[in-house]
Design a protein around this motif. Structure first.
Motif, PDB file in Angstrom:
ATOM      1  N   ALA A  63      43.078  26.088  11.340  1.00 20.23           N
ATOM      2  CA  ALA A  63      42.701  27.379  11.908  1.00 20.23           C
ATOM      3  C   ALA A  63      42.182  28.369  10.879  1.00 20.23           C
ATOM      4  O   ALA A  63      41.743  29.457  11.228  1.00 20.23           O
ATOM      5  CB  ALA A  63      43.897  27.986  12.646  1.00 20.23           C
ATOM      6  N   GLY A  64      42.242  28.001   9.594  1.00 19.58           N
ATOM      7  CA  GLY A  64      41.755  28.902   8.570  1.00 19.58           C
ATOM      8  C   GLY A  64      42.896  29.567   7.814  1.00 19.58           C
ATOM      9  O   GLY A  64      44.060  29.175   7.959  1.00 19.58           O
ATOM     10  N   PRO A  65      42.539  30.571   7.009  1.00 20.61           N
ATOM     11  CA  PRO A  65      41.214  31.177   6.877  1.00 20.61           C
ATOM     12  C   PRO A  65      40.224  30.262   6.166  1.00 20.61           C
ATOM     13  O   PRO A  65      40.609  29.363   5.432  1.00 20.61           O
ATOM     14  CB  PRO A  65      41.487  32.441   6.061  1.00 20.61           C
ATOM     15  CG  PRO A  65      42.707  32.101   5.254  1.00 20.61           C
ATOM     16  CD  PRO A  65      43.540  31.222   6.137  1.00 20.61           C
ATOM     17  N   GLY A  66      38.949  30.539   6.416  1.00 17.80           N
ATOM     18  CA  GLY A  66      37.894  29.731   5.834  1.00 17.80           C
ATOM     19  C   GLY A  66      36.551  30.163   6.373  1.00 17.80           C
ATOM     20  O   GLY A  66      36.381  31.290   6.846  1.00 17.80           O
ATOM     21  N   ALA A  67      35.592  29.243   6.327  1.00 16.66           N
ATOM     22  CA  ALA A  67      34.232  29.541   6.777  1.00 16.66           C
ATOM     23  C   ALA A  67      34.206  29.780   8.285  1.00 16.66           C
ATOM     24  O   ALA A  67      34.736  28.976   9.054  1.00 16.66           O
ATOM     25  CB  ALA A  67      33.313  28.378   6.413  1.00 16.66           C
ATOM     26  N   ALA A 208      43.138  29.852  18.732  1.00 19.48           N
ATOM     27  CA  ALA A 208      42.153  30.727  18.087  1.00 19.48           C
ATOM     28  C   ALA A 208      42.185  30.530  16.580  1.00 19.48           C
ATOM     29  O   ALA A 208      43.236  30.227  16.009  1.00 19.48           O
ATOM     30  CB  ALA A 208      42.436  32.191  18.427  1.00 19.48           C
ATOM     31  N   PRO A 209      41.046  30.710  15.923  1.00 15.32           N
ATOM     32  CA  PRO A 209      41.019  30.643  14.458  1.00 15.32           C
ATOM     33  C   PRO A 209      41.746  31.833  13.837  1.00 15.32           C
ATOM     34  O   PRO A 209      41.942  32.873  14.470  1.00 15.32           O
ATOM     35  CB  PRO A 209      39.521  30.695  14.126  1.00 15.32           C
ATOM     36  CG  PRO A 209      38.814  30.374  15.402  1.00 15.32           C
ATOM     37  CD  PRO A 209      39.705  30.888  16.487  1.00 15.32           C
ATOM     38  N   LEU A 210      42.121  31.656  12.572  1.00 18.98           N
ATOM     39  CA  LEU A 210      42.718  32.728  11.781  1.00 18.98           C
ATOM     40  C   LEU A 210      41.647  33.217  10.817  1.00 18.98           C
ATOM     41  O   LEU A 210      41.418  32.626   9.771  1.00 18.98           O
ATOM     42  CB  LEU A 210      43.932  32.201  11.013  1.00 18.98           C
ATOM     43  CG  LEU A 210      44.634  33.169  10.064  1.00 18.98           C
ATOM     44  CD1 LEU A 210      45.206  34.355  10.825  1.00 18.98           C
ATOM     45  CD2 LEU A 210      45.731  32.443   9.289  1.00 18.98           C
ATOM     46  N   TYR A 211      40.983  34.306  11.182  1.00 19.69           N
ATOM     47  CA  TYR A 211      39.836  34.746  10.393  1.00 19.69           C
ATOM     48  C   TYR A 211      40.233  35.517   9.133  1.00 19.69           C
ATOM     49  O   TYR A 211      39.602  35.374   8.100  1.00 19.69           O
ATOM     50  CB  TYR A 211      38.910  35.612  11.250  1.00 19.69           C
ATOM     51  CG  TYR A 211      38.126  34.833  12.279  1.00 19.69           C
ATOM     52  CD1 TYR A 211      37.349  33.743  11.904  1.00 19.69           C
ATOM     53  CD2 TYR A 211      38.154  35.181  13.622  1.00 19.69           C
ATOM     54  CE1 TYR A 211      36.625  33.023  12.843  1.00 19.69           C
ATOM     55  CE2 TYR A 211      37.427  34.473  14.565  1.00 19.69           C
ATOM     56  CZ  TYR A 211      36.666  33.399  14.175  1.00 19.69           C
ATOM     57  OH  TYR A 211      35.951  32.693  15.102  1.00 19.69           O
ATOM     58  N   VAL A 212      41.248  36.374   9.191  1.00 14.66           N
ATOM     59  CA  VAL A 212      41.712  37.218   8.081  1.00 14.66           C
ATOM     60  C   VAL A 212      40.677  38.277   7.710  1.00 14.66           C
ATOM     61  O   VAL A 212      40.993  39.447   7.556  1.00 14.66           O
ATOM     62  CB  VAL A 212      42.103  36.391   6.834  1.00 14.66           C
ATOM     63  CG1 VAL A 212      42.540  37.301   5.687  1.00 14.66           C
ATOM     64  CG2 VAL A 212      43.219  35.419   7.176  1.00 14.66           C
ATOM     65  N   ARG A 213      39.418  37.862   7.559  1.00 18.39           N
ATOM     66  CA  ARG A 213      38.359  38.812   7.223  1.00 18.39           C
ATOM     67  C   ARG A 213      37.310  38.791   8.325  1.00 18.39           C
ATOM     68  O   ARG A 213      36.815  37.733   8.705  1.00 18.39           O
ATOM     69  CB  ARG A 213      37.707  38.430   5.890  1.00 18.39           C
ATOM     70  CG  ARG A 213      36.574  39.366   5.478  1.00 18.39           C
ATOM     71  CD  ARG A 213      36.019  39.007   4.108  1.00 18.39           C
ATOM     72  NE  ARG A 213      35.345  37.721   4.116  1.00 18.39           N
ATOM     73  CZ  ARG A 213      34.970  37.072   3.012  1.00 18.39           C
ATOM     74  NH1 ARG A 213      35.246  37.570   1.829  1.00 18.39           N
ATOM     75  NH2 ARG A 213      34.353  35.917   3.093  1.00 18.39           N
ATOM     76  N   ASP A 214      36.947  39.978   8.834  1.00 14.60           N
ATOM     77  CA  ASP A 214      35.965  40.064   9.906  1.00 14.60           C
ATOM     78  C   ASP A 214      34.529  40.098   9.390  1.00 14.60           C
ATOM     79  O   ASP A 214      33.601  39.722  10.087  1.00 14.60           O
ATOM     80  CB  ASP A 214      36.203  41.316  10.760  1.00 14.60           C
ATOM     81  CG  ASP A 214      37.509  41.225  11.531  1.00 14.60           C
ATOM     82  OD1 ASP A 214      37.888  40.110  11.916  1.00 14.60           O
ATOM     83  OD2 ASP A 214      38.146  42.270  11.731  1.00 14.60           O
ATOM     84  N   LYS A 215      34.355  40.565   8.158  1.00 13.45           N
ATOM     85  CA  LYS A 215      33.007  40.737   7.621  1.00 13.45           C
ATOM     86  C   LYS A 215      32.510  39.418   7.046  1.00 13.45           C
ATOM     87  O   LYS A 215      33.199  38.786   6.249  1.00 13.45           O
ATOM     88  CB  LYS A 215      33.015  41.810   6.535  1.00 13.45           C
ATOM     89  CG  LYS A 215      31.632  42.226   6.071  1.00 13.45           C
ATOM     90  CD  LYS A 215      31.727  43.466   5.196  1.00 13.45           C
ATOM     91  CE  LYS A 215      30.344  43.981   4.856  1.00 13.45           C
ATOM     92  NZ  LYS A 215      30.403  45.241   4.108  1.00 13.45           N
ATOM     93  N   VAL A 216      31.307  38.991   7.443  1.00 14.78           N
ATOM     94  CA  VAL A 216      30.806  37.690   7.008  1.00 14.78           C
ATOM     95  C   VAL A 216      29.665  37.781   6.007  1.00 14.78           C
ATOM     96  O   VAL A 216      29.237  36.768   5.470  1.00 14.78           O
ATOM     97  CB  VAL A 216      30.348  36.844   8.219  1.00 14.78           C
ATOM     98  CG1 VAL A 216      31.518  36.570   9.126  1.00 14.78           C
ATOM     99  CG2 VAL A 216      29.229  37.537   8.987  1.00 14.78           C
ATOM    100  N   ALA A 217      29.142  38.983   5.750  1.00 19.07           N
ATOM    101  CA  ALA A 217      28.030  39.113   4.806  1.00 19.07           C
ATOM    102  C   ALA A 217      28.028  40.509   4.206  1.00 19.07           C
ATOM    103  O   ALA A 217      28.523  41.467   4.800  1.00 19.07           O
ATOM    104  CB  ALA A 217      26.702  38.839   5.505  1.00 19.07           C
TER     105      ALA A 217
END
Length: 230
Positions: A63-67, A208-217
């Protein structure tokens, strides 16, 4: 226990089928190949194990975090298979899976999150050999890493990407460092089996994935401020 697992949080993807004590694995190198290879390799693994999807006990995914793309892929495939076969899903933290691979009593996991940041978490292994998270995973700058007192084993790509910064933050307290380890589907499967036995699976629609960070760029201004190109 029959568990199908998917781990595509990094470019080093893999899928696995845990069939009793037997573990069958396929590696998928390169993030661009993940979407093409995951379903094909899962079908081949199930055939090799002599299993039908209906014989699975659960589907597990890293589930992440990751790509972001890799996390969505793993989650979506797990949901689709589980919905079709009326199975529960185990959403396994990719950093916990990496800690299990290390197999030490106290593990610091730090992976390269790009954009000048890392994903990090600490784990203490319990009497059953399962690494238990000490808090939630963080996304931070390498020089903002916080390591609790004591000696730790470490693993993850951040130690290859940010060696000097992480050395400064760990202050000689690492008894081992394995920078070339990546989350793998086999540990995701083993942790998924533990969740299945404990009755801690979730319905596919709730996975659901574990994003941790919402910003991708980064914006152009942010890239320039960090010494990058416009």
């Amino acid at each position: 226990m029959n568990i199908l697992s998917i781990e595509t949080a990094t470019e080093h993807g893999s899928v696995a089928v845990l069939h009793g004590d037997e573990l069958l694995v396929r590696r998928i190198q390169g993030a661009a190949n993940h979407s093409e290879a995951v379903l094909r390799d899962l079908r081949e693994l199930l055939a090799e194990a002599g299993l039908a999807v209906a014989q699975l006990d659960a589907v597990a995914f890293g589930a992440g975090p990751g790509a972001f793309t890799g996390l969505r892929l793993a989650c979506g495939v797990a949901q689709g298979i589980a919905l079709a076969a009326d199975l529960g899903v185990a959403a396994i933290g990719s950093l916990q899976a990496l800690a299990l691979q290390v197999g030490a009593a106290r593990v610091l996991v730090a992976t390269d999150a790009r954009m000048g940041e890392i994903y990090c978490a600490t784990f203490v292994t319990d009497a059953a050999g399962v690494p238990q998270p000490q808090g939630v995973p963080r996304c931070c700058a390498p020089l903002e890493l916080e390591l609790p007192p004591g000696e730790w084993s470490a693993a993850g790509s951040a130690f290859r990407a940010w060696p000097e910064e992480l050395e400064a933050r760990t202050a000689g307290r690492l008894v081992a460092c394995l920078p070339d380890l990546h989350p793998r589907a086999e540990e995701v499967a083993r942790l998924g089996a533990i969740q299945a036995r404990a009755g801690r699976l979730v319905a596919p629609e709730l996975a659901a994935p574990l994003y941790v960070r919402d910003k991708v760029a980064l914006t152009t201004a942010e890239r320039l401020a960090r010494g990058g190109r416009a």
